[in-house]
Scaffold this motif. Sequence first.
Motif, mmCIF file in Angstrom:
data_model
loop_
_atom_site.group_PDB
_atom_site.id
_atom_site.type_symbol
_atom_site.label_atom_id
_atom_site.label_comp_id
_atom_site.label_asym_id
_atom_site.label_seq_id
_atom_site.Cartn_x
_atom_site.Cartn_y
_atom_site.Cartn_z
ATOM 1 N N TYR A 52 0.832 -1.196 0.000
ATOM 2 C CA TYR A 52 0.000 0.000 0.000
ATOM 3 C C TYR A 52 0.870 1.250 0.000
ATOM 4 O O TYR A 52 0.374 2.359 0.217
ATOM 5 N N ASN A 53 2.158 1.081 -0.246
ATOM 6 C CA ASN A 53 3.102 2.189 -0.086
ATOM 7 C C ASN A 53 3.755 2.626 -1.389
ATOM 8 O O ASN A 53 4.779 3.308 -1.365
ATOM 9 N N SER A 54 3.177 2.246 -2.523
ATOM 10 C CA SER A 54 3.752 2.697 -3.788
ATOM 11 C C SER A 54 3.470 4.182 -3.992
ATOM 12 O O SER A 54 2.470 4.724 -3.507
ATOM 13 N N VAL A 55 4.362 4.845 -4.710
ATOM 14 C CA VAL A 55 4.248 6.274 -5.007
ATOM 15 C C VAL A 55 4.342 6.442 -6.516
ATOM 16 O O VAL A 55 5.214 5.855 -7.161
ATOM 17 N N HIS A 56 3.448 7.254 -7.078
ATOM 18 C CA HIS A 56 3.362 7.418 -8.528
ATOM 19 C C HIS A 56 3.454 8.899 -8.867
ATOM 20 O O HIS A 56 2.574 9.687 -8.485
ATOM 21 N N LEU A 57 4.526 9.279 -9.554
ATOM 22 C CA LEU A 57 4.714 10.659 -9.990
ATOM 23 C C LEU A 57 4.280 10.734 -11.455
ATOM 24 O O LEU A 57 4.942 10.194 -12.344
ATOM 25 N N HIS A 262 9.756 11.955 -1.447
ATOM 26 C CA HIS A 262 9.292 10.619 -1.831
ATOM 27 C C HIS A 262 10.397 9.837 -2.550
ATOM 28 O O HIS A 262 10.553 8.633 -2.329
ATOM 29 N N ILE A 263 11.148 10.518 -3.391
ATOM 30 C CA ILE A 263 12.250 9.854 -4.091
ATOM 31 C C ILE A 263 13.285 9.351 -3.087
ATOM 32 O O ILE A 263 13.760 8.209 -3.171
ATOM 33 N N GLN A 264 13.630 10.178 -2.123
ATOM 34 C CA GLN A 264 14.645 9.785 -1.156
ATOM 35 C C GLN A 264 14.183 8.636 -0.275
ATOM 36 O O GLN A 264 14.989 7.810 0.167
ATOM 37 N N ALA A 265 12.892 8.548 -0.013
ATOM 38 C CA ALA A 265 12.369 7.516 0.877
ATOM 39 C C ALA A 265 12.085 6.198 0.170
ATOM 40 O O ALA A 265 11.784 5.196 0.826
ATOM 41 N N ALA A 266 12.196 6.167 -1.154
ATOM 42 C CA ALA A 266 11.805 4.980 -1.917
ATOM 43 C C ALA A 266 12.747 3.807 -1.668
ATOM 44 O O ALA A 266 13.959 3.983 -1.503
ATOM 45 N N HIS A 296 19.637 9.258 -4.438
ATOM 46 C CA HIS A 296 18.968 8.074 -3.890
ATOM 47 C C HIS A 296 19.892 6.868 -4.026
ATOM 48 O O HIS A 296 20.476 6.637 -5.086
ATOM 49 N N LYS A 297 20.033 6.087 -2.972
ATOM 50 C CA LYS A 297 21.008 4.991 -2.970
ATOM 51 C C LYS A 297 20.398 3.622 -3.255
ATOM 52 O O LYS A 297 21.111 2.640 -3.313
ATOM 53 N N GLY A 298 19.094 3.570 -3.429
ATOM 54 C CA GLY A 298 18.462 2.284 -3.701
ATOM 55 C C GLY A 298 18.505 1.934 -5.176
ATOM 56 O O GLY A 298 19.014 2.685 -6.017
ATOM 57 N N GLU A 385 1.303 -9.541 -12.313
ATOM 58 C CA GLU A 385 1.820 -10.197 -11.118
ATOM 59 C C GLU A 385 3.313 -10.492 -11.249
ATOM 60 O O GLU A 385 4.058 -10.413 -10.268
ATOM 61 N N ARG A 386 3.790 -10.804 -12.449
ATOM 62 C CA ARG A 386 5.222 -11.071 -12.634
ATOM 63 C C ARG A 386 6.038 -9.799 -12.429
ATOM 64 O O ARG A 386 7.116 -9.838 -11.811
ATOM 65 N N VAL A 387 5.544 -8.690 -12.955
ATOM 66 C CA VAL A 387 6.258 -7.422 -12.781
ATOM 67 C C VAL A 387 6.265 -7.025 -11.307
ATOM 68 O O VAL A 387 7.322 -6.663 -10.749
ATOM 69 N N CYS A 388 5.132 -7.139 -10.641
ATOM 70 C CA CYS A 388 5.059 -6.778 -9.225
ATOM 71 C C CYS A 388 6.002 -7.635 -8.398
ATOM 72 O O CYS A 388 6.716 -7.133 -7.501
ATOM 73 N N GLU A 389 6.036 -8.927 -8.670
ATOM 74 C CA GLU A 389 6.894 -9.818 -7.911
ATOM 75 C C GLU A 389 8.374 -9.531 -8.164
ATOM 76 O O GLU A 389 9.198 -9.612 -7.250
ATOM 77 N N ALA A 390 8.717 -9.157 -9.391
ATOM 78 C CA ALA A 390 10.102 -8.794 -9.690
ATOM 79 C C ALA A 390 10.495 -7.532 -8.927
ATOM 80 O O ALA A 390 11.590 -7.454 -8.332
ATOM 81 N N LEU A 391 9.630 -6.525 -8.920
ATOM 82 C CA LEU A 391 9.955 -5.272 -8.239
ATOM 83 C C LEU A 391 10.041 -5.449 -6.726
ATOM 84 O O LEU A 391 10.931 -4.891 -6.082
ATOM 85 N N VAL A 392 9.111 -6.227 -6.169
ATOM 86 C CA VAL A 392 9.179 -6.512 -4.729
ATOM 87 C C VAL A 392 10.469 -7.254 -4.404
ATOM 88 O O VAL A 392 11.150 -6.960 -3.400
ATOM 89 N N SER A 393 10.844 -8.195 -5.249
ATOM 90 C CA SER A 393 12.057 -8.991 -5.005
ATOM 91 C C SER A 393 13.313 -8.136 -5.050
ATOM 92 O O SER A 393 14.291 -8.394 -4.326
ATOM 93 N N LEU A 394 13.322 -7.102 -5.900
ATOM 94 C CA LEU A 394 14.519 -6.295 -6.114
ATOM 95 C C LEU A 394 14.581 -5.042 -5.249
ATOM 96 O O LEU A 394 15.585 -4.336 -5.257
ATOM 97 N N SER A 395 13.515 -4.766 -4.495
ATOM 98 C CA SER A 395 13.511 -3.545 -3.679
ATOM 99 C C SER A 395 14.531 -3.631 -2.566
ATOM 100 O O SER A 395 14.867 -4.725 -2.098
ATOM 101 N N ALA A 396 14.999 -2.483 -2.120
ATOM 102 C CA ALA A 396 16.041 -2.431 -1.089
ATOM 103 C C ALA A 396 15.496 -2.927 0.253
ATOM 104 O O ALA A 396 14.306 -2.799 0.530
#
Length: 396
Positions: A52-57, A262-266, A296-298, A385-396
């Motif tokens: 529930y914490n995604s941010v969309h610019l 928001h960018i820094q907190a991502a 941003h370091k992530g 679902e594949r894209v979401c799972e890839a992004l969740v897997s790769l998040s810092a």
Amino acid sequence: MVNITLNRQAVVPDAGRIAEAKAQPELGPKLLFFSGGSALNEIARNLKQYTYNSVHLITPFDSGGSSQVLRNTFDMPAVGDLRSRLMALANEEGSGQPEVYRLFTHRLPKTSSDDLLQAEFSDLLRGTHPLLAHIDDRLRRTILELLHGFTAACPAGFNLVGASIGNLILTGGYLSTGRTLEPALQLMSRLVDVKGRVHAAVDQTLDLAAVLENGQEIIGQRQMTGKEVPPIASPISDLYLMRHGQRVARETVPLPHSNRSHIQAADLICYAPGSLYSSLFAALLPAGTGQAIADHKGPKLYLPGLGTDPECPGMTLAAKVEALLSVLSADFLAQPAVSDLLSAVLCDPTHVTPQERAEVEDRFCVPCLSVPLVSPDRPDVYAPERVCEALVSLSA
């Protein structure tokens, strides 16, 4: 399964991270997207299962459809893409506000007499429209206040044909809060219980413009996309913003401080699929965006669009990466390190050849991660679902 080293060892898909996110999406990763248009909406809709914490610019420069009618009438930023992303992230479960969601996604007919259009809109204003019947009194009063605020400012003869009710309500909120988008977006987010955050890339009334390599100038987002007009005949060499027909200096369109935060907190930044220039690059134009991303370091991932993009005639994947890095480098006097701006490119193996991946990796020293991301039964679109799972897997 793909093993990747970013700032940590990562596995895609990471079953443990995915299960944890799905079990507690309210504690899910802060995934930040630069995008516009509708290309990311199905992914965003699926993303609610994981966080529930995604941010969309989102770009507010759309110059087509009902957004353009509102822009011309009220000299305001385009709200259609913002409203569309809010609806993609809205809580559609029983605990949400499905009646409000249905109202906000409703459009007045495109083929109807003026009398019937006015009659339906009058039903809305009186609160007697069927879509308002099951909305609780408190929310109905708020919605009617916004609709009446829109109507009070609306000139005689306003064209309601095909109008999005959500756009009209969002416009009412914009006009009633001192012509600022952020309070109106927050109000609409509460009304439909949005599971994420949606912000305009910048809160200014501007037009997107481009110069092509053949010297032609294109003014207006809709003139670039190849959807409502013929595709551009030459590659884009320069993308910029205009106000009332005049090119504006980049420093006069700064990245809002809240967006920088928001960018820094991502936990991860995603350069999202969609029209390369009018959706993705447009969201990166505000001054300071590239610097904020570099700070941003992530992980920072580029997810290329699938299929043919009319805005990119003849462009290879490497050419798109080069163009992305050029836009991100506009804040710097000296060329920043590529790794400060881009960590990796996500490449579905059925759409990107080994030769294309090798060219990107050789030229930019950016890894191209070969991850199955498309739908097995629809190879022309990403499987959300594949894209979401890839992004969740790769998040810092």
